[in-house]
Design an enzyme around this catalytic site. Sequence first.
Site, PDB file in Angstrom:
ATOM      1  N   ASN A 110       1.011  -1.365  -0.095  1.00  0.00           N
ATOM      2  CA  ASN A 110       0.062  -0.241  -0.025  1.00  0.00           C
ATOM      3  C   ASN A 110       0.693   1.436  -0.091  1.00  0.00           C
ATOM      4  OD1 ASN A 110       1.279  -0.040   2.699  1.00  0.00           O
ATOM      5  ND2 ASN A 110      -1.132   0.465   3.275  1.00  0.00           N
ATOM      6  N   GLU A 118       2.557   4.003   7.423  1.00  0.00           N
ATOM      7  CA  GLU A 118       1.028   3.861   6.965  1.00  0.00           C
ATOM      8  C   GLU A 118       0.500   4.907   5.940  1.00  0.00           C
ATOM      9  OE1 GLU A 118       0.275  -0.183   7.979  1.00  0.00           O
ATOM     10  OE2 GLU A 118       0.170   0.971   6.270  1.00  0.00           O
TER      11      GLU A 118
END
Length: 249
Positions: free
Chosen positions: A133, A140
């Site tokens: 991702n 993140e």
Amino acid sequence: MTRLVVVADDHEGGELAAEIIADQVEANAASVLGIATGTTPLTTWAALAEHGLDLSGVDAFALDEYVGLPQGHPESFESVVHREVVVPLGLDPTRVRVPVSHGVDPHLAAAGYEQSILEAGGIDLQILGIGRNGHLAFNEPGSTLESLTRVAPLNAETREDNARFFSSVDEVPTECITQGLGTISRARTLILLAFGSHKAQALAAALEGPIGVQMPASIIRSHPDAVVIADRQAAALFGTTGADRLASA
Ligand code: GLP
């Protein structure tokens, strides 16, 4: 400036990364290296071991560590770094740091880790992988570009991806201590490695899409001395995001 090198496979990529690390250590035997865990850097460590360099004077900092695994857990990054990097490369274990928080408040451990990198004079050469991702270390999507070493959540996709090292995804911690994107950006040289078709989407977005919190790995393009080493599968989607292509090396 970000240089892009497309290689045939992870072995060629590991050999190239190992050459860059070897040049750094030959220039300064007391270099400070940044260590990534995961599958991506394994061919780099193997190629570097072939160089037979004396790495006992090198200091090293791991990018990240899970919060909540018992000390000595085989999949803690403290164990992984020792098993996959320190022992095979002959590093001095007392010179290798991992952001562990055994018996310490993780937030205090994170702040202390950030300080220890500063006290070491910063990282000369940081090896990076990239998450599916687009995460970098365990930053993140949504991580601010100036973030420092801190306790951060692991999202479901990352936990699923890392579940391959555990008996089930339920065993994968939900939190970590990770060097921040600001911390990583301070390293003097970045080497981002990406191998395999499962990294193609994230790498194309990181190199050709907008630079921002939605794509942590995009910070590579703002760094003054970064090289991206990708195999053909990971580079397969370059030119399909419609953004400007990077100058090839
Ligand atoms: C984990 C690590 C990252 C690594 C990523 C990709 O999230 N914290 O440092 O880059 O996984 O792992 P792999 O190289 O196994 O694909």
